[in-house]
Design an enzyme around this catalytic site. Sequence first.
Site, PDB file in Angstrom:
ATOM      1  N   HIS A   1       1.243 -11.435   2.142  1.00  0.00           N
ATOM      2  CA  HIS A   1       0.134 -10.758   1.453  1.00  0.00           C
ATOM      3  C   HIS A   1      -0.495 -11.622   0.362  1.00  0.00           C
ATOM      4  O   HIS A   1      -1.706 -11.592   0.140  1.00  0.00           O
ATOM      5  CB  HIS A   1       0.632  -9.438   0.851  1.00  0.00           C
ATOM      6  CG  HIS A   1      -0.444  -8.448   0.584  1.00  0.00           C
ATOM      7  ND1 HIS A   1      -0.212  -7.100   0.490  1.00  0.00           N
ATOM      8  CD2 HIS A   1      -1.778  -8.589   0.391  1.00  0.00           C
ATOM      9  CE1 HIS A   1      -1.350  -6.463   0.251  1.00  0.00           C
ATOM     10  NE2 HIS A   1      -2.316  -7.344   0.173  1.00  0.00           N
TER      11      HIS A   1
ATOM     12  N   TYR B   1       0.814  -1.219   0.000  1.00  0.00           N
ATOM     13  CA  TYR B   1       0.000   0.000   0.000  1.00  0.00           C
ATOM     14  C   TYR B   1       0.851   1.275   0.000  1.00  0.00           C
ATOM     15  O   TYR B   1       0.319   2.363  -0.229  1.00  0.00           O
ATOM     16  CB  TYR B   1      -0.914   0.045   1.225  1.00  0.00           C
ATOM     17  CG  TYR B   1      -1.856  -1.124   1.394  1.00  0.00           C
ATOM     18  CD1 TYR B   1      -2.076  -2.052   0.369  1.00  0.00           C
ATOM     19  CD2 TYR B   1      -2.519  -1.318   2.606  1.00  0.00           C
ATOM     20  CE1 TYR B   1      -2.926  -3.131   0.548  1.00  0.00           C
ATOM     21  CE2 TYR B   1      -3.387  -2.391   2.784  1.00  0.00           C
ATOM     22  CZ  TYR B   1      -3.576  -3.297   1.760  1.00  0.00           C
ATOM     23  OH  TYR B   1      -4.423  -4.369   1.952  1.00  0.00           O
TER      24      TYR B   1
END
Length: 272
Positions: free
Chosen positions: A102, A44
Amino acid sequence: MSVYFSHHVPISMGTFPLKAEELSQAVEHAVEAGYRGFDTAQMYENEAALGSALARLGCPREDLFITTKVLPAHLGADKFMPSVEASLQALKTDYVDVLLLHWPTPSGDNREALELLQKAADKGYARMIGISNYTIAMMEEAVQCLDAPPVCNQVEFHPYLDQSKLLAAASRLGIALSAYCPLAKGQIFGDPVISQMARRYDRSEAQIILRWIVQKGVSANPMSTKPGNLKGNLDALDFTLSAPDMAAIDNLGQNGLRIVDKTRMPIAPDWD
């Protein structure tokens, strides 16, 4: 109920795709609304902004529940630990509450990444460790590789996507599910089943959806920048949906909407 779920506010603030000042403002509103759980990731590119915002607000570290995730490009032995150390530095903390992989390793072999995740926990970099976007077979492998079952598998989870098989398998393995895209990026809003329920319970559609998720034993990470919505999302915790209403929402899974598919994330596995 899993250790993860019982130790964790069932609703955290999702931070994707917020960055810089927009993230800082949203975190301030979230803390004022009562949030203490925050979900971020190396992918992010906002860990430093989140760390700075939380430091500025002076929240005691022990009151916070911070989750971050290791980028797929960092899953090899040379990059894994330095990337986690960089995340901790960016977040201005000695540890995260949960460290996740992730995505599954693009090569399809997750063993090395799982072993590195375990080492990060052994070093004290994370209180708990888990996975994200893992299939049933991958969850089973993770249970074999790690010292204890991963605390959670963070996956896309909302009423328009039937994740009942994954949820049942996770439950059998002692793994909690955590929901990203819990509101399907707003694509469920206006659904007649949800909107009719919202009127009947005198709640927002978002609250109905989040309540359904939490009642299934799944934690949720909705993103919002608006103070009213942030507060409203937390208010999903103070009412209960009836069993028939839960079942009616379950039936919406026939829509088969997957937001994060292979067109958006080419390394996505073949989902269950």
